[in-house]
Each structure stands twice: as structure tokens, then as C-alpha cells.
Design an enzyme around this catalytic site. Structure first.
Site, mmCIF file in Angstrom:
data_model
loop_
_atom_site.group_PDB
_atom_site.id
_atom_site.type_symbol
_atom_site.label_atom_id
_atom_site.label_comp_id
_atom_site.label_asym_id
_atom_site.label_seq_id
_atom_site.Cartn_x
_atom_site.Cartn_y
_atom_site.Cartn_z
ATOM 1 N N GLY A 101 -8.309 27.189 9.518
ATOM 2 C CA GLY A 101 -7.493 27.390 8.328
ATOM 3 C C GLY A 101 -8.175 26.698 7.171
ATOM 4 O O GLY A 101 -8.557 25.518 7.292
ATOM 5 N N ASP B 41 -4.437 38.696 12.816
ATOM 6 C CA ASP B 41 -3.126 38.961 13.404
ATOM 7 C C ASP B 41 -2.202 37.868 12.871
ATOM 8 O O ASP B 41 -1.847 36.935 13.575
ATOM 9 C CB ASP B 41 -3.210 38.936 14.933
ATOM 10 C CG ASP B 41 -1.867 39.239 15.590
ATOM 11 O OD1 ASP B 41 -0.965 39.742 14.899
ATOM 12 O OD2 ASP B 41 -1.722 38.936 16.790
ATOM 13 N N ARG B 42 -1.840 37.987 11.587
ATOM 14 C CA ARG B 42 -1.123 36.902 10.912
ATOM 15 C C ARG B 42 0.098 37.379 10.129
ATOM 16 O O ARG B 42 0.684 36.608 9.375
ATOM 17 C CB ARG B 42 -2.081 36.156 9.975
ATOM 18 C CG ARG B 42 -2.618 37.007 8.848
ATOM 19 C CD ARG B 42 -3.873 36.437 8.213
ATOM 20 N NE ARG B 42 -3.746 35.128 7.625
ATOM 21 C CZ ARG B 42 -4.734 34.501 6.976
ATOM 22 N NH1 ARG B 42 -5.919 35.094 6.842
ATOM 23 N NH2 ARG B 42 -4.557 33.300 6.477
ATOM 24 N N ASN C 37 -11.144 31.377 -3.558
ATOM 25 C CA ASN C 37 -11.432 32.110 -2.333
ATOM 26 C C ASN C 37 -10.599 33.380 -2.305
ATOM 27 O O ASN C 37 -9.377 33.325 -2.392
ATOM 28 C CB ASN C 37 -11.075 31.218 -1.130
ATOM 29 C CG ASN C 37 -11.880 31.561 0.092
ATOM 30 O OD1 ASN C 37 -12.313 32.692 0.251
ATOM 31 N ND2 ASN C 37 -12.070 30.589 0.966
ATOM 32 N N ARG D 107 -9.572 36.964 -0.301
ATOM 33 C CA ARG D 107 -9.591 37.735 0.941
ATOM 34 C C ARG D 107 -8.970 39.102 0.658
ATOM 35 O O ARG D 107 -7.760 39.223 0.485
ATOM 36 C CB ARG D 107 -8.797 37.009 2.037
ATOM 37 C CG ARG D 107 -9.433 35.721 2.524
ATOM 38 C CD ARG D 107 -10.655 36.015 3.374
ATOM 39 N NE ARG D 107 -11.206 34.796 3.948
ATOM 40 C CZ ARG D 107 -12.128 34.052 3.380
ATOM 41 N NH1 ARG D 107 -12.604 34.420 2.189
ATOM 42 N NH2 ARG D 107 -12.594 32.969 3.968
ATOM 43 N N THR E 163 -21.478 27.404 -5.704
ATOM 44 C CA THR E 163 -22.263 27.366 -4.478
ATOM 45 C C THR E 163 -22.993 28.690 -4.324
ATOM 46 O O THR E 163 -22.487 29.742 -4.714
ATOM 47 C CB THR E 163 -21.364 27.127 -3.250
ATOM 48 O OG1 THR E 163 -20.310 28.092 -3.225
ATOM 49 C CG2 THR E 163 -20.773 25.722 -3.294
ATOM 50 N N GLY F 248 -17.799 26.623 3.770
ATOM 51 C CA GLY F 248 -17.359 26.386 2.408
ATOM 52 C C GLY F 248 -16.269 25.344 2.326
ATOM 53 O O GLY F 248 -16.210 24.543 1.378
ATOM 54 N N ASP F 249 -15.397 25.308 3.324
ATOM 55 C CA ASP F 249 -14.332 24.307 3.361
ATOM 56 C C ASP F 249 -14.911 22.907 3.570
ATOM 57 O O ASP F 249 -14.429 21.925 2.988
ATOM 58 C CB ASP F 249 -13.348 24.631 4.485
ATOM 59 C CG ASP F 249 -12.808 26.049 4.387
ATOM 60 O OD1 ASP F 249 -12.543 26.508 3.257
ATOM 61 O OD2 ASP F 249 -12.666 26.698 5.435
ATOM 62 N N ASP G 264 -14.219 26.189 13.425
ATOM 63 C CA ASP G 264 -14.009 26.024 11.984
ATOM 64 C C ASP G 264 -14.148 24.585 11.517
ATOM 65 O O ASP G 264 -14.386 24.329 10.335
ATOM 66 C CB ASP G 264 -12.603 26.505 11.604
ATOM 67 C CG ASP G 264 -12.464 28.018 11.617
ATOM 68 O OD1 ASP G 264 -13.089 28.655 12.474
ATOM 69 O OD2 ASP G 264 -11.716 28.554 10.780
#
Length: 340
Positions: free
Chosen positions: A42, A116-117, A178, A180, A239, A279-280, A317
Site C-alpha cells: 500500500g 481486487d479492491r 501518483n 492510477r 524523479t 517510489g514510496d 512492497d
């Protein structure tokens, strides 16, 4: 260059969705795999983990169902040093845990993500779900990405409420631009970013994002100056990625703040194990250094890039590294050693 005890006095609040990631082993296709590897993730949670690696107290605000899957996420976050006391627990009837599936490609087959969210606990929040003025008591920074407001109208409302509360409390806001496309339309994102980005203090972005969402043009320095001038932010961080193959990547970063001096890194070559969370991790490294000394943007971009580079070398992650390891990777002489 170490922050020493200074880092331990900071407390960073992050806000976003946590998900469980399922990855077929050995680059297998999702449609024919017989097993899946499990890991947490996340965007904002990943950043909180990196901050914890660097000795910064990081708290994660989210909403999860009180189920084995929800508890899995908080236990993993706690194990990695993140404060999860601000997570809201709800029954499974009020929302589920988000999942996503990563199919790791290798040239010439690209990697792909299947979400699947839908109907997750955090996506179903109503405006006013969190007491932000109380949450920001004692906080020294707030971090959020453009993924959180994309989840639902309630998450968009809470994103705005959180940023306004941080502004009112004098807590600097770090925003990762960010986007999506699987979560919302370009038009929805533009409208949201136009509202929230001018309320941020530090903006993490790529050149394409600044061009797409704000119409900015020019080279790196010109775009950062335009972003500071037109958006009203204090610091713009850019970046860059240059990928030759699925396992080869070069990274570089730049920042421009009130001093009007450009801070930049050298290109760093990386042998990639897992790209997700890179990136996080950069955001976490940058925030940690910035809180220690806001005037030393050169160290901030280098510490951020080192955290990102190390994250790319490990599966999952989350970054798993000590502050000493991250600082070592951030030093110029370490870059030369690692690249030989």
C-alpha cells in the site's frame, strides 16, 4: 550525515489503503499458477515502513475489517515498526480487505497488476470518518499519495479534510502525485489534484505527471520552478527512470526549494528484483532527511534515492534495511563500490 537522535523526535502521519499482494512464483502466469506468495503493501504504508527503517516514528491511518486478512496487514505493519493504533476496525459487513495480484514479467513480457479492491473498508468511508485535528496533535509531517483520493468519493473528501487539518495545525504536507488509471478517470484526477496540490508543501512528481495534470513544460529545472510558482508549493521533487530491460533500471532525482538552488543526484544503476514500492521508499527517505534539515535538499534526494535503490533489490512492497545501510548506499563513494 546521520540524523542521530533528531529523527526520533519526529512523528509522520500517513493515510491510505493497505492491501494484500499475491504473486505467482518464478514469473509464472497468473492464469496457470498453482501457488501464490503473500505479502503486504500500500503506497502510504510502504512509505511509513521506510520511515521506520530510518528511525522516524511513522503512524498509518486506515480502515480495515476485523478479519484474519485485516489483522494480517496490521501485524505486518507493526512488525516493520509502523504505529497502527490509528487504524479503524469495522465488521466485514462494512467493507473487505483489498487484494491485488502481481504477475512478474521478464523481457519481452511486461509485468501486470490485477486489482481486487472494490468495496474495501476504506473505500466505503463517509466524510468525517477521522478526527484529523486530534490525529495531527504532536505530528511533524503528513504524507499521502494520489491513490487515496482515487478510491472513492469518501476518500476524496477525507483527503481534503486531512490536508486542511494539517495546514491548520502547521504540519507540512508531502503529496505524491501518483495516478492510477484503473481507479478513476483522468478528468476526475485533474479536478482533485487541482484542489489538493496547492495545499501541499512538498510535491513528489514525474515530469509526465506535471505536464498531464498542470500543463507544465520545459526541462527539469524549468518544470520545478514553474510548479513552485504556479502551484504554490514550497518544494518540488522530480524523479526519473530509465529502464533498458525488465531487470535493469537507472534512477535519478532532483529537488528545488525556497533557496532556488537545484539539488540533484547522479544516475544510479540498479539490478531489479522487484519494482513495486520503489517510489514510496524514495518518499520515505526524502521525508526523513527533509525533517532533519529542510535546507539540505541534496542530502534528501540522495537518501531518498538510496532507499528506493535498495527497495528495488528485494521482493515485496516493503523496504527492509537499517539506517546505516541506507546512508551507506546514499554516499557517493558507495555508489562507485556498488556499481563495480
Amino acid at each position: 550525515m546521520s540524523g542521530g537522535d533528531r529523527a526520533n523526535t519526529d512523528r509522520v502521519i500517513t493515510f491510505g489503503e493497505g492491501m494484500i499482494r499475491f504473486t505467482p512464483p518464478h514469473h509464472e502466469r497468473l492464469e496457470r499458477t498453482t501457488s501464490l506468495n503473500l505479502s503486504p503493501g500500500g503506497a502510504e504504508l510502504n512509505t511509513a515502513v521506510t520511515l521506520a527503517c530510518l528511525g522516524v516514528r511513522a503512524a498509518w491511518v486506515s480502515r480495515l475489517p476485523d478479519t484474519p486478512l485485516g489483522r494480517y496487514l496490521t501485524r505486518q505493519a507493526s512488525f516493520h515498526g509502523v504505529d497502527v493504533s490509528l487504524v479503524q476496525w469495522v465488521s466485514e459487513r462494512e467493507g473487505r480487505t483489498g487484494l491485488y495480484f502481481l504477475e512478474e514479467g521478464t523481457d519481452p513480457r511486461p509485468s501486470s497488476v490485477t486489482y481486487d479492491r472494490a468495496g474495501t473498508a476504506i473505500a466505503r468511508i463517509e466524510p468525517g470518518a477521522f478526527d484529523w485535528p486530534t490525529i495531527f496533535q504532536g505530528a511533524t509531517a503528513f504524507h499521502i499519495s494520489g491513490i487515496t483520493p482515487a478510491l472513492s468519493a469518501g476518500c476524496r473528501a477525507e483527503t481534503v479534510a486531512a490536508i486542511r487539518a494539517a495546514n491548520a495545525a502547521g504540519v507540512p504536507v508531502f503529496f505524491d502525485l501518483n495516478y492510477r488509471s484503473k481507479l478513476w478517470s483522468l478528468e476526475e484526477a485533474k479536478a482533485c489534484f487541482a484542489e489538493v496540490v496547492p495545499m501541499a508543501d512538498v510535491l513528489f512528481a514525474a515530469r509526465d505527471s506535471l505536464r498531464t495534470f498542470f500543463g507544465l513544460e520545459g526541462n527539469d529545472e524549468e518544470m520545478m520552478r514553474a510548479a513552485r510558482r504556479q502551484l504554490g508549493i514550497s518544494v518540488c521533487v522530480l524523479t526519473e527512470k530509465d529502464a533498458d530491460t525488465s531487470r535493469s533500471l537507472r534512477l535519478r532525482a532532483h529537488a528545488l526549494g525556497p533557496s532556488e538552488q537545484v539539488a540533484t543526484t547522479e544516475w544510479r544503476s540498479i539490478e531489479v528484483v522487484d519494482r513495486l514500492g520503489g517510489g514510496d521508499a524514495f518518499a520515505g527517505g526524502f521525508i526523513a532527511a527533509y525533517l532533519e534539515n529542510p535546507e539540505n535538499l541534496n542530502w534528501a534526494v540522495n537518501l531518498g534515492l538510496a532507499a528506493s535503490a535498495l527497495k528495488h533489490t528485494m521482493p515485496g512492497d516493503f523496504l527492509c534495511a537499517t539506517r546505516a545501510e541506507i546512508e551507506f548506499a546514499a554516499r557517493t563513494d558507495a555508489v562507485a563500490v556498488l556499481q563495480r
